[in-house]
Design an enzyme around this catalytic site. Structure first.
Site, PDB file in Angstrom:
ATOM      1  N   HIS A  14       4.744   7.305   2.912  1.00 45.92           N
ATOM      2  CA  HIS A  14       5.512   6.063   2.727  1.00 45.92           C
ATOM      3  C   HIS A  14       4.799   5.153   1.737  1.00 45.92           C
ATOM      4  CE1 HIS A  14       2.627   4.668   5.877  1.00 45.92           C
ATOM      5  NE2 HIS A  14       2.696   3.515   5.212  1.00 45.92           N
ATOM      6  N   GLU A  49       7.979   1.114   4.460  1.00 49.20           N
ATOM      7  CA  GLU A  49       7.486   0.341   5.589  1.00 49.20           C
ATOM      8  C   GLU A  49       7.519  -1.128   5.222  1.00 49.20           C
ATOM      9  OE1 GLU A  49       3.250   0.825   6.217  1.00 49.20           O
ATOM     10  OE2 GLU A  49       3.336   0.017   8.242  1.00 49.20           O
ATOM     11  N   TYR A  73       9.165   1.151  10.107  1.00 51.51           N
ATOM     12  CA  TYR A  73       9.356   2.217   9.121  1.00 51.51           C
ATOM     13  C   TYR A  73      10.829   2.526   9.002  1.00 51.51           C
ATOM     14  CZ  TYR A  73       4.371   3.116   9.264  1.00 51.51           C
ATOM     15  OH  TYR A  73       3.017   2.989   9.174  1.00 51.51           O
ATOM     16  N   HIS A 127       0.139  -1.109  14.759  1.00 51.98           N
ATOM     17  CA  HIS A 127      -0.845  -0.054  14.538  1.00 51.98           C
ATOM     18  C   HIS A 127      -2.162  -0.440  15.196  1.00 51.98           C
ATOM     19  CE1 HIS A 127       1.572   1.968  11.559  1.00 51.98           C
ATOM     20  NE2 HIS A 127       1.592   0.938  10.744  1.00 51.98           N
ATOM     21  N   HIS A 179      -6.051  -1.527   3.744  1.00 56.05           N
ATOM     22  CA  HIS A 179      -5.775  -0.353   2.912  1.00 56.05           C
ATOM     23  C   HIS A 179      -4.868  -0.668   1.737  1.00 56.05           C
ATOM     24  CE1 HIS A 179      -2.332  -0.533   5.470  1.00 56.05           C
ATOM     25  NE2 HIS A 179      -1.932   0.705   5.382  1.00 56.05           N
ATOM     26  N   HIS A 185       0.842  -1.201   0.000  1.00 61.30           N
ATOM     27  CA  HIS A 185       0.000   0.000   0.000  1.00 61.30           C
ATOM     28  C   HIS A 185       0.869   1.240   0.000  1.00 61.30           C
ATOM     29  CE1 HIS A 185       0.856  -0.647   4.350  1.00 61.30           C
ATOM     30  NE2 HIS A 185       0.972   0.665   4.352  1.00 61.30           N
TER      31      HIS A 185
HETATM   32 FE   LIG Z   1       1.588   1.860   5.956  1.00 60.84          FE
END
Ligand SMILES: [Fe+2]
Length: 308
Positions: free
Chosen positions: A213, A264, A254, A245, A199, A151
């Site tokens: 990112h 990431e 990251y 997260h 996502h 993503h």
């Molecule tokens: Fe991400």
């Protein structure tokens, strides 16, 4: 009968030292170089079968040149083009091979100024595994050995406009959003998908045209530990991690590529269906939404403040 956008096809990113970046993405991230021209390098992960998912372009600065999403059929492409026009986008037709190894498509700008493209065909390259009786992973992977791109996260001065546009004009679904308080609906940031993950793209507040990112998928949590080892061994500047997260429930590290683009490595999350109820995060709990383990303010500020 098509189904619109299938997935993130490729990101085209600017790098200041093409050879240095090539070395990083091939030797440290373990991607496969599928082509090279004077000013660009084409890369894919071992579990990807299209010709490339990343294009590195020589430039005098870092950042995102464009992102391209793969669409199921040309019929879908025509429908999406009409819909984009309906929502005020001005479309430029992209001819076959204007993007190396990519078929015809359309280009337009998001309200945030980012350049986005849609395409249907890309030259087939094949996975690093046979199509019949494949082993679970190929031999000879270098470094992190990232299987695929996952993503990207972009910044926008008015995130809700771009979020709205992606949902209305391109039929993205929303998995999660950040809102002012429990009762508010207007997204301050949002996580959107067309595939089956939480996502394919996310939008946060920040400068227009910004890249926060882009992320590589890793198959499991232990692969993040190995990635951390590889980063330390090779002096890759780590930004944050290992972390979890709250938003997407993913796990993460990251880090920066040699040009300063944030990347990431990401695993976990959940299966996202188009009918899932949207998860809300109130701004007072945002620190947990971003870094669930270490929800420390100084981390959040450094993390959200830097884009390319
Ligand atoms: Fe991400």
């Amino acid at each position: 009968m098509g189904e619109g956008i299938m997935r993130l096809g490729f990101v085209q990113v600017r790098v200041t030292d093409l050879e240095g970046a090539r070395k990083h993405y091939v030797e440290i991230m373990g991607l496969q170089e599928t082509a090279r021209t004077e000013d660009a390098v084409y890369l894919k992960g071992w579990d990807e079968y299209d010709h490339h998912s990343i294009v590195l372009r020589k430039s005098d600065r870092a950042g995102l040149e464009k992102m391209a999403f793969k669409v199921h059929t040309f019929e879908d492409l025509d429908k999406l083009e009409k819909n984009l026009q309906h929502y005020g986008a001005s479309i430029k037709r992209v001819s076959k091979n204007e993007n190396f190894k990519v078929g015809e498509g359309v280009q337009f700008k998001l309200p945030s100024g980012h350049t986005m493209e849609l395409f249907v065909d890309m030259e087939y390259e094949g996975k690093a595994l046979p199509q019949v009786n494949p082993a679970p992973w190929p031999d000879g992977l270098l470094g992190v050995g990232a299987p695929r791109i996952d993503h990207l996260l972009i910044s926008a001065e008015k995130p809700h406009e771009t979020i709205d546009f992606l949902m209305k004009a391109l039929n993205f679904h929303m998995s999660e959003k950040v809102v002012e308080n429990e009762k508010s609906e207007t997204p301050i940031a949002a996580w959107l998908f067309r595939s089956y993950t939480p996502h394919d793209i996310a939008i946060i507040p920040g400068k227009d045209e910004g890249l926060h990112h882009f992320a590589f998928w890793l198959d499991e949590f232990n692969d993040l530990r190995k990635a951390g080892d590889v980063f330390s061994k090779n002096d890759v500047p780590v930004d944050v991690g290992i972390e979890r997260h709250g938003i997407t429930r993913g796990q993460t590290i990251y880090y920066f590529d040699p040009a300063g683009n944030r990347n990431e490595v990401f695993t976990g999350g959940y299966i996202a269906y188009p009918d899932m109820p949207v998860v809300k995060w109130t701004v007072d709990q945002l620190a947990r939404g971003i870094f669930y383990f270490n929800h420390r303010q100084e981390w959040i500020e450094g993390f959200t403040g830097v884009t390319t």
